[in-house]
Design a protein around this motif. Structure first.
Motif, PDB file in Angstrom:
ATOM      1  N   GLY A   1      13.184  48.592  -3.728  1.00 32.37           N
ATOM      2  CA  GLY A   1      12.774  47.585  -4.703  1.00 32.37           C
ATOM      3  C   GLY A   1      13.827  46.491  -4.805  1.00 32.37           C
ATOM      4  O   GLY A   1      14.710  46.386  -3.954  1.00 32.37           O
ATOM      5  N   TYR A   2      13.750  45.702  -5.885  1.00 31.14           N
ATOM      6  CA  TYR A   2      14.625  44.544  -6.059  1.00 31.14           C
ATOM      7  C   TYR A   2      15.901  44.923  -6.809  1.00 31.14           C
ATOM      8  O   TYR A   2      15.970  45.968  -7.437  1.00 31.14           O
TER       9      TYR A   2
ATOM     10  N   GLY B   1      13.959  43.036 -10.471  1.00 33.46           N
ATOM     11  CA  GLY B   1      15.395  43.280 -10.399  1.00 33.46           C
ATOM     12  C   GLY B   1      15.763  44.662 -10.867  1.00 33.46           C
ATOM     13  O   GLY B   1      14.915  45.529 -11.067  1.00 33.46           O
ATOM     14  N   ASP B   2      17.055  44.854 -11.045  1.00 32.94           N
ATOM     15  CA  ASP B   2      17.596  46.161 -11.398  1.00 32.94           C
ATOM     16  C   ASP B   2      17.472  46.379 -12.910  1.00 32.94           C
ATOM     17  O   ASP B   2      17.918  45.554 -13.705  1.00 32.94           O
ATOM     18  N   LEU B   3      16.870  47.502 -13.283  1.00 30.72           N
ATOM     19  CA  LEU B   3      16.613  47.797 -14.695  1.00 30.72           C
ATOM     20  C   LEU B   3      17.880  47.669 -15.548  1.00 30.72           C
ATOM     21  O   LEU B   3      17.916  46.938 -16.544  1.00 30.72           O
TER      22      LEU B   3
ATOM     23  N   VAL C   1      10.892  44.940 -17.197  1.00 34.74           N
ATOM     24  CA  VAL C   1      11.397  44.870 -15.831  1.00 34.74           C
ATOM     25  C   VAL C   1      10.292  45.405 -14.918  1.00 34.74           C
ATOM     26  O   VAL C   1       9.887  46.557 -15.031  1.00 34.74           O
ATOM     27  N   MET C   2       9.780  44.515 -14.075  1.00 33.33           N
ATOM     28  CA  MET C   2       8.598  44.826 -13.268  1.00 33.33           C
ATOM     29  C   MET C   2       9.008  45.243 -11.851  1.00 33.33           C
ATOM     30  O   MET C   2       9.974  44.724 -11.297  1.00 33.33           O
ATOM     31  N   VAL C   3       8.262  46.170 -11.278  1.00 26.01           N
ATOM     32  CA  VAL C   3       8.550  46.649  -9.921  1.00 26.01           C
ATOM     33  C   VAL C   3       8.247  45.540  -8.912  1.00 26.01           C
ATOM     34  O   VAL C   3       8.975  45.325  -7.954  1.00 26.01           O
TER      35      VAL C   3
END
Lengths: 231, 231
Positions: free
Chosen positions: B59-60, B126-128, B149-151
């Motif tokens: 992920g981001y 981004g990173d949670l 925070v979206m995947v």
């Protein structure tokens, strides 16, 4: 009996599906890779300490775990570990991110029975991407209104969660395997918590005292929830 | 003029505060470290390709970026890069996670004026952990109902977001610097989007066509929102 509940939140790892055994397996592999440098016990201890030290920076989840394995490798080897070992560590990590999702016994039947009677959500720590992947692969997604991946599971985090859900603590029930993360903070803010123990718990999630509280319940299986909720 | 909006969602990185320049700086450092092996341009290209290949797994966000730097280092060096370089890569990554949060011009004034009139949320990839850190340090947290925070930021992700927010697309306004992530998918599901360009954009977020749509607006500064919303 538990009454007045509107939202039931389920922890994910080791509550909906297996998690900790995969980390135990990864740790075994890491210790085997690094066995030239330290005993298994000392390696496990060093890795745990690195993880805890990195929590404020990395948070929970697999990617931070991989980075902590890499860091532990060069620290315990006094900066002599080979690049090949580093690569194998990355592979251990990628493997963790592709593990099959294995549901815990009876969880689907429980969700089927609760679905439609309460708003069901997943409330979990961990890696955002990985938790969404696991929920998707679990086939349980349709039972849940949504998934909340939380940075921490402390009182303030649950208060924020309730604000987002726009409900009061007395209408909130949390179900999970961690007394520290799923039970204590929820009780402390006025919610209700049901503990469903799993056979293995990460050291960071353990507590060393008994919990006695009017809003606290402990069951062996999630199916026992039906009795608690008078369904 | 934009009407009937209930929820305004702001992208975070390069919409609320500076982000991409920090990644550009990290990439410079990475290329300098690895300059024995490849040209800067080839290194940047290899790193980008590794990142894209790892997106389905990582992920981001920063932690996935660090892991992709590590992997690129051993791949482009044909597995000969030193452990010292690996350590420096981890340090570049940790440095990214402690960068100061620098607000974009006028953003706080904009939020002050919108606050209380709409439900304001942050909607970011981004990173949670890192996104929560940045929002906290930004001092903007109090203006927002919460942070999502979206995947991913594709149509389905926005549909899920609206379901969580319990609103219809016509009541949703998204503001951000990425045409690909903040604008197109929102327009496609029936929402409204305002593009606020930032001077630099990650290659993965670029699109190569113009957008013409009744619900699409582009402004130089977020303060121009007031006119669009007739405030």
């Amino acid at each position: 009996m538990i009454e007045n509940i509107q939202v039931i939140a389920f922890d994910a790892d080791d509550t909906l599906f297996i998690n900790e055994p995969y980390f135990d397996e990864a740790e075994e592999k890491f210790c085997a890779l690094m066995s030239d440098y330290l005993s298994k016990q000392s390696l496990a201890q060093a890795l745990f300490q690195t993880q805890i030290n990195n929590l404020p920076l990395y948070g929970y989840g697999v990617k931070g775990y991989i980075l902590s394995m890499v860091q532990t490798a060069y620290e315990v080897s006094n900066h002599t570990v080979s690049t090949k070992v580093m690569e194998k560590i990355i592979e251990i990590g990628k493997d963790l991110l592709t593990k099959p999702v294995v549901l815990l016994d009876g969880i689907e039947e429980t969700l089927q029975q609760l679905h439609g009677k309460y708003k069901l959500v997943v409330a979990t720590k961990g890696d955002l991407k990985d938790q969404h992947r696991k929920l998707h692969l679990s086939g349980l997604g349709a039972y849940f209104h949504h998934i909340e991946v939380m940075v921490e599971k402390e009182e303030l985090d649950y208060e924020k969660l309730l604000k987002r859900l726009e409900i009061e603590p007395e209408n909130f029930l949390m179900i999970g395997n961690s007394l520290k993360s799923d039970v204590l903070p929820v009780l402390n803010i006025g919610g209700t918590a049901v503990h469903v123990p799993f056979h293995t718990t990460w050291a960071h999630e353990r507590i060393d005292h008994e919990i006695v509280h009017n809003n606290f319940y402990s069951v062996e299986k999630t199916s026992e929830l039906m009795t608690l909720l008078d369904l």
